[in-house]
Motif scaffolding. Structure first.
Motif, mmCIF file in Angstrom:
data_model
loop_
_atom_site.group_PDB
_atom_site.id
_atom_site.type_symbol
_atom_site.label_atom_id
_atom_site.label_comp_id
_atom_site.label_asym_id
_atom_site.label_seq_id
_atom_site.Cartn_x
_atom_site.Cartn_y
_atom_site.Cartn_z
ATOM 1 N N LYS A 38 -6.073 6.948 -15.268
ATOM 2 C CA LYS A 38 -5.692 6.780 -13.865
ATOM 3 C C LYS A 38 -4.663 7.820 -13.471
ATOM 4 N N LYS A 84 -0.842 6.243 -3.812
ATOM 5 C CA LYS A 84 -2.264 6.541 -3.985
ATOM 6 C C LYS A 84 -2.604 6.442 -5.466
ATOM 7 N N SER A 113 -5.833 6.677 -8.334
ATOM 8 C CA SER A 113 -7.207 7.110 -8.608
ATOM 9 C C SER A 113 -7.573 6.672 -10.023
ATOM 10 N N LYS A 137 -15.806 4.562 -9.928
ATOM 11 C CA LYS A 137 -14.742 5.545 -9.753
ATOM 12 C C LYS A 137 -14.108 5.170 -8.414
ATOM 13 N N GLN A 149 -10.663 5.451 -5.559
ATOM 14 C CA GLN A 149 -9.416 5.984 -5.037
ATOM 15 C C GLN A 149 -8.941 4.978 -3.989
#
Length: 160
Positions: free
Chosen positions: A101, A112, A114, A153, A155
């Protein structure tokens, strides 16, 4: 009028006096006493209702004080803990701690995150926990399904 009254027999005068007195008492009762008693009863009912409302308000005030106290302490805890530490500690309690991550701040109140590959079910549970326990909100969410069972995946941007 007085001359008419003097012309009547004593018995008729007595009947007229008694009838007039009875009429006076009846009118006094209908026009004065009964409306006054009705108002007294209505006021007693209002007072009873207001006493009940006061008791309810006092109980509600106690509940509000308790909630403000508990809310104030949770607000202080939430504000003193940094967004990074909230994310890190909550993630450490899940299987997401082992995933690849990237965590970066957007602003003081936004972060944020990811994930290259994460389990979707675990991710949903983690986000729900953040929303319930820390009142964090998802601002942006981008998902991409990967090959494999329940892998994505992702975000996302979280806001405090």
């Amino acid at each position: 009028m007085y001359s008419f009254f003097k012309q009547l027999n004593p018995r008729e005068r007595y009947s007229l006096i008694v009838g007039g007195s009875a009429l006076f008492l009846f009118l006094a009762y209908i026009l004065l006493w009964q409306p006054w008693q009705n108002q007294v009863q209505e006021m007693q009912l209002r007072v009873g209702a207001q006493i009940e409302e006061l008791a309810w308000m006092q109980q509600a005030a106690k509940e509000v004080k308790q909630l403000r106290t508990s809310s104030a302490s949770s607000t202080v805890n939430r504000l003193t803990a940094s967004l990074f530490s909230i994310i890190d500690s909550s993630m450490a309690q899940t299987s997401l701690a082992k995933t690849n991550k990237r965590i970066e701040p957007n602003t003081e109140q936004e972060i944020k995150i990811s994930f290259e590959q994460a389990n979707f079910s675990d991710l949903v549970q983690w986000i729900a926990g953040l929303q319930q326990q820390h009142r964090l909100q998802v601002q942006v969410l981008t998902l991409e399904k990967l090959a494999g069972n329940d892998s994505v995946k992702i975000q996302l941007t979280l806001r405090q």
